[in-house]
Write an enzyme that holds these catalytic residues in place. Sequence first.
Site, short mmCIF file in Angstrom:
data_model
loop_
_atom_site.label_atom_id
_atom_site.label_comp_id
_atom_site.label_asym_id
_atom_site.label_seq_id
_atom_site.Cartn_x
_atom_site.Cartn_y
_atom_site.Cartn_z
N GLU A 112 0.83 -1.21 0.00
CA GLU A 112 0.00 0.00 0.00
C GLU A 112 0.86 1.25 0.00
OE1 GLU A 112 -2.53 -0.11 3.44
OE2 GLU A 112 -3.16 -2.16 3.01
N LYS A 114 1.96 4.69 1.63
CA LYS A 114 1.94 5.28 2.97
C LYS A 114 1.75 6.78 2.79
CE LYS A 114 4.38 5.11 7.39
NZ LYS A 114 4.28 6.50 7.77
N ASP A 116 1.23 10.66 3.79
CA ASP A 116 1.86 11.47 4.83
C ASP A 116 0.90 12.56 5.30
OD1 ASP A 116 3.77 12.29 6.55
OD2 ASP A 116 5.02 13.30 5.07
N TYR A 224 -7.35 2.71 5.09
CA TYR A 224 -6.48 1.55 4.86
C TYR A 224 -6.56 0.45 5.91
CZ TYR A 224 -3.77 4.82 7.73
OH TYR A 224 -3.38 5.70 8.69
N LYS A 311 10.27 3.44 4.17
CA LYS A 311 10.25 4.89 3.98
C LYS A 311 11.03 5.25 2.72
CE LYS A 311 9.37 7.20 7.76
NZ LYS A 311 8.37 8.10 8.17
N CYS A 405 37.50 37.65 8.07
CA CYS A 405 36.20 38.01 7.52
C CYS A 405 36.33 38.26 6.02
CB CYS A 405 35.68 39.26 8.23
SG CYS A 405 34.14 39.84 7.50
N CYS A 408 35.70 42.19 5.55
CA CYS A 408 36.53 43.27 6.10
C CYS A 408 37.88 42.78 6.61
CB CYS A 408 35.77 44.00 7.22
SG CYS A 408 35.60 43.00 8.71
N CYS A 423 32.52 37.51 12.86
CA CYS A 423 33.40 38.66 12.66
C CYS A 423 33.11 39.66 13.77
CB CYS A 423 33.13 39.29 11.29
SG CYS A 423 33.91 40.91 11.14
N CYS A 429 32.30 46.46 9.69
CA CYS A 429 32.18 45.42 8.67
C CYS A 429 30.94 45.69 7.80
CB CYS A 429 32.10 44.07 9.38
SG CYS A 429 31.84 42.69 8.26
S1 IVH Z 1 -1.53 0.77 8.78
C1 IVH Z 1 -1.26 -1.19 12.92
N1 IVH Z 1 -1.46 1.71 6.36
O1 IVH Z 1 1.49 5.54 9.12
C2 IVH Z 1 -1.05 -0.60 11.59
N2 IVH Z 1 -0.76 3.13 8.13
O2 IVH Z 1 3.66 4.73 11.16
C3 IVH Z 1 -1.80 0.64 11.40
N3 IVH Z 1 -0.15 5.40 7.42
O3 IVH Z 1 -0.20 5.84 12.16
C4 IVH Z 1 -1.32 1.50 10.31
N4 IVH Z 1 -0.55 5.11 5.27
O4 IVH Z 1 -0.95 7.28 10.22
C5 IVH Z 1 -1.22 1.96 7.66
N5 IVH Z 1 -1.51 2.44 4.15
C6 IVH Z 1 -1.28 2.69 5.43
C7 IVH Z 1 -0.82 3.93 5.89
C8 IVH Z 1 -0.56 4.12 7.26
C9 IVH Z 1 -0.15 5.96 6.20
C10 IVH Z 1 0.29 6.08 8.66
C11 IVH Z 1 -0.68 5.97 9.80
C12 IVH Z 1 0.07 5.29 10.91
C13 IVH Z 1 1.50 5.52 10.51
C14 IVH Z 1 2.35 4.38 11.01
#
Ligand code: IVH
Length: 670
Positions: A112, A114, A116, A224, A311, A405, A408, A423, A429
């Site tokens: 999936e 992730k 932000d 998710y 990440k 410097c 100066c 400086c 200066c």
């Molecule tokens: S699953 C127990 N799926 O990432 C597992 N988290 O560091 C629950 N997040 O607090 C999280 N996309 O805010 C899951 N596809 C995704 C996600 C996701 C973003 C965030 C979420 C979570 C943090 C975990």
Amino acid sequence: MDSRQQRLLDLRDILNRHNYNYYVLNAPEISDRDFDMLMKELEALEADFPEMADPYSPTQRVGSDLSDKFEQARHIYPMLSLSNTYSIHEVDEWFGRVRGALEGEKFEVVGEMKYDGTSISLIYEHGRLVRAVTRGDGERGDVVTANIKTIKSIPLELRGSGWPDMFEIRGEILMPWKEFDRLNKEREYNEEPLFANPRNAASGTLKTLDSREVARRGLDAFFYYLLGPDLPFDNHYANMMAAREWGFKVSPIMTLLHSLEQVDQFINHWDTARRELPVATDGLVFKVNNLRQQLNLGYTAKSPRWAVAYKFPAERACTRLRFVSFEVGRMGIVTPVANLDPVLLSGTVVKRASLHNEDIIRSLDIHEEDMLYVEKGGEIIPKITGVDENGRLPGAKPVRFVHFCPACATPLVRVEGEASWQCPNRFGCPPQIAGRIEHFVGRKMMNIEGIGEETVEQLYKRGYIKNIADLYDLTTDQLLLLDGFGPRSAERVLEGLEASKSIPYDRVIYALSIPFVGDTVARKVAKAFPDIDLLMAATTDQLAATKDIGPRIAQSITEYFANPANRETVARLRAAGLQFAAPEESTEGATDLLGGKTFVISGTFTHHSRDEYKDLIERNGGKNVSSISRKTDYVFAGANMGPAKLEKATSLGIPIIDEATFLDMIGQPL
Ligand code: IVH
């Protein structure tokens, strides 16, 4: 204590500071990745020195976003985080651990995106949204149902059928890039602090008390994770597809993966493809699909073993260093700057990046014309993170920090307790002098219209001004000699200087460029020492006895006023008519004409500046608030007030007043 134990203690301080920046100030100074690295280092040291365990260590808590403005609720299932990995190799190791723990049983993984943003837990009963709770400390969170209801993509009532009577769904609240850019532009216009990234903007918005403001900000959400005692299917993927049928915006990037190869392909694909997405992402998540297998794998104290986050590496480019320039600021601090062959990074061209100080140049071992790695993490400012040594030219010499410097030629001195060089030639200066004058005329200081950086430079180069007091001796004839100046622009400068004579005392103190005295300190100093004679006569001890003023600031202030050149400048500014005393709070100008009424002030004004109006509101017994709600009594509108504010005020039936009306209200008719 050995040096590793000392490092352990230092790391606790460092992480505590970053936690504060992140959660309290909403202004992180380092990337999440760097934070995680420090946390991992601390965890490892604490494991090596169990006798140094401390229940107050930053490793002993998960971050919290709890706020006292909302009612709180306990999560039915605690909201855990995911363990982070930073390479395909680490994800493969996780995959291997899962395979080992499942003892040869076949398993599938769901890959999936992730997102932000900020996580949310929604509870549905009988097909209706009943509660929305933030993550909080993982155990308890803030109830933000009213705000969540304003997000149009979140169903208040479910569609279709087959949903359990009670279940929880989790997802990420997001602010799309487009909305983020729009919001920050608007905030810049309104002189409000900008959000560092869409994540902060989303979490800040969710904590706004005025849900109409939330509605305006264009939040979105992707879901998710489904939880509950009687979910329709025995696997995560099928449950999420069912949730999509019930009306949830389930993340479109959710793929069943059957082998390690497919996991690796998924990573390789999204590492670059994610750049095209309309929302911020910081990685990928892999979850074991089958719920029984999830249960089997179980949890550690902080995160599930059945899932892992990968990440994304910060976006990075490699480019040639042209040269390092050393730039002198108004306080004399010398900053090395890498001037680079222009390179495209996350959509913007990067030509320069700060190298901060000597230690950084040394630790990166930068040589002349090296190939440098430039990164942009979650934040906006580019950073030099390393050197590609294969690109080093034969015979290239290491870059050395200057010891004189660059402006100066005065020998530099090391700033006590810090990595920077300074400086000491404050009064001779050129960039320091020009820098202080630029600061003085700036918008948040004396706000002298018509003089910007270039004008200051010209005035200084021609010898018309050598310090801030000289500004008030400028003549029309001198101004007319400047490039690009005509009678109208010269007149504007003189009017600007005249108007600056009513800028309040605390801002005058801030404008003086006393080391360590920023706007907040200046306000405190002005309050404690309400005129300049008292302030100049104060001893270091008296100053340090003031709330929030430490010994370093106190000493800096006494040193500043001990210097005859500074005393002379102050005397000349005073003779010119600047404000060197706080207005007598309870008597002069103070009334209760506005009787506690709340004002939202917006737009630009002609008779006073916005800050002066804010001051007038308070001095006449009113209150300033930043956003419009039902409780607002008046919207005080100048030119160019944002259309959204106007619409909101109109829809709530709040009176909109102009300058003439306001001045009339406080008995100062035009
Ligand atoms: S699953 C127990 N799926 O990432 C597992 N988290 O560091 C629950 N997040 O607090 C999280 N996309 O805010 C899951 N596809 C995704 C996600 C996701 C973003 C965030 C979420 C979570 C943090 C975990």
